[in-house]
Scaffold this motif. Sequence first.
Motif, mmCIF file in Angstrom:
data_model
loop_
_atom_site.group_PDB
_atom_site.id
_atom_site.type_symbol
_atom_site.label_atom_id
_atom_site.label_comp_id
_atom_site.label_asym_id
_atom_site.label_seq_id
_atom_site.Cartn_x
_atom_site.Cartn_y
_atom_site.Cartn_z
ATOM 1 N N ASP A 1 5.988 -16.886 -52.987
ATOM 2 C CA ASP A 1 6.927 -17.908 -52.549
ATOM 3 C C ASP A 1 7.683 -18.483 -53.730
ATOM 4 O OD1 ASP A 1 8.371 -19.898 -51.338
ATOM 5 O OD2 ASP A 1 6.677 -20.690 -50.188
ATOM 6 N N GLU B 1 10.084 -20.427 -53.687
ATOM 7 C CA GLU B 1 10.433 -21.832 -53.448
ATOM 8 C C GLU B 1 9.410 -22.738 -54.135
ATOM 9 O OE1 GLU B 1 13.160 -23.079 -51.755
ATOM 10 O OE2 GLU B 1 13.835 -20.988 -51.751
ATOM 11 N N VAL B 2 8.162 -22.281 -54.189
ATOM 12 C CA VAL B 2 7.094 -23.041 -54.838
ATOM 13 C C VAL B 2 7.119 -22.809 -56.342
ATOM 14 C CG1 VAL B 2 4.579 -23.347 -54.991
ATOM 15 C CG2 VAL B 2 5.659 -22.982 -52.764
ATOM 16 N N ARG C 1 7.465 -10.149 -57.994
ATOM 17 C CA ARG C 1 7.942 -10.172 -56.608
ATOM 18 C C ARG C 1 7.691 -8.855 -55.885
ATOM 19 N NH1 ARG C 1 12.657 -14.312 -56.181
ATOM 20 N NH2 ARG C 1 12.322 -15.497 -58.077
ATOM 21 N N THR D 1 8.981 -11.521 -50.788
ATOM 22 C CA THR D 1 9.006 -12.982 -50.783
ATOM 23 C C THR D 1 8.821 -13.514 -49.368
ATOM 24 O OG1 THR D 1 11.409 -13.087 -50.489
ATOM 25 C CG2 THR D 1 10.577 -13.043 -52.777
ATOM 26 N N VAL D 2 8.393 -14.773 -49.289
ATOM 27 C CA VAL D 2 8.200 -15.419 -47.994
ATOM 28 C C VAL D 2 9.502 -15.394 -47.198
ATOM 29 C CG1 VAL D 2 7.727 -17.653 -46.889
ATOM 30 C CG2 VAL D 2 6.237 -16.816 -48.726
ATOM 31 N N SER D 3 10.626 -15.671 -47.842
ATOM 32 C CA SER D 3 11.896 -15.681 -47.109
ATOM 33 C C SER D 3 12.269 -14.285 -46.605
ATOM 34 C CB SER D 3 13.013 -16.275 -47.965
ATOM 35 O OG SER D 3 13.229 -15.502 -49.121
ATOM 36 N N VAL E 1 4.091 -17.148 -41.084
ATOM 37 C CA VAL E 1 3.009 -17.507 -42.000
ATOM 38 C C VAL E 1 1.778 -17.844 -41.163
ATOM 39 C CG1 VAL E 1 2.198 -19.165 -43.730
ATOM 40 C CG2 VAL E 1 4.574 -18.367 -43.791
ATOM 41 N N ARG F 1 -1.965 -19.827 -46.102
ATOM 42 C CA ARG F 1 -1.567 -19.811 -47.512
ATOM 43 C C ARG F 1 -2.836 -19.828 -48.357
ATOM 44 N NH1 ARG F 1 3.736 -20.536 -49.446
ATOM 45 N NH2 ARG F 1 5.183 -20.777 -47.742
ATOM 46 N N THR G 1 1.276 -20.206 -54.182
ATOM 47 C CA THR G 1 2.444 -19.330 -54.285
ATOM 48 C C THR G 1 2.374 -18.088 -53.401
ATOM 49 O OG1 THR G 1 1.488 -18.153 -56.168
ATOM 50 C CG2 THR G 1 2.927 -20.042 -56.650
ATOM 51 N N ARG G 2 1.311 -17.918 -52.638
ATOM 52 C CA ARG G 2 1.147 -16.711 -51.810
ATOM 53 C C ARG G 2 0.931 -17.093 -50.362
ATOM 54 N NH1 ARG G 2 -0.800 -12.200 -54.423
ATOM 55 N NH2 ARG G 2 -0.377 -11.098 -52.482
ATOM 56 N N ALA G 3 1.392 -16.210 -49.468
ATOM 57 C CA ALA G 3 1.219 -16.415 -48.031
ATOM 58 C C ALA G 3 0.727 -15.131 -47.390
ATOM 59 C CB ALA G 3 2.545 -16.828 -47.389
#
Length: 194
Positions: free
Chosen positions: A150, A152-153, A162, A166-168, A177, A180, A184-186
């Motif tokens: 992530d 964003e985090v 990466r 990525t989450v997005s 999701v 978590r 930083t990971r999902a």
Amino acid sequence: MPADTITVEPVRDELWPELQAVFGYKGDPSGCWCQWFKLTGTQYRELSREQKAVRLHDSVAAEPAPGVIAWLDGEPVGWAAVEPFSSYPGLARSPITKRLADDPADPWAVTCFVVREGYRKRGVAHALLEGALAYALGRGADIVEGYPVDPEVRPALTSAERFHGTVSLFGSAGFQVVRRPSATRAIMRFEAPR
């Protein structure tokens, strides 16, 4: 200027030279050859780059394909690894991805993305994820998972960090999701419509 034309297909033995071009001969992909989750830490460290490449080539020559390859205007530019979770012993050992009691036992997993330098930020990763998802669903998967980072985090993530996606990216393909395991990971999941 016309939009880039990206196509994605399951990798097969006759595409091995094109897949070699995607992984290249320098940088992280050329040292890993998507073997990180397939081996123990000791095995991974003991194998040379060439031996890891042979392992991937052997799996490309078998059925089912271990992933999909992307083409941009006819040039091989990307790779996404996708196989059942059970094909990746390293996932079961990782504190990030190990199975919990209520997790599906053997979903398909999208574990790795490689996009060649010079072709990034052109939609290749999105096309790879869509292709990997379609491939898994076409092979009978009911559930497909991803284990993205992530930014964003943690905005300072390098392109090498990466490789999980990525989450997005996963969110844009309809993944949700489910937990978590770290900041930083999902763990993200796509469930096939029933």
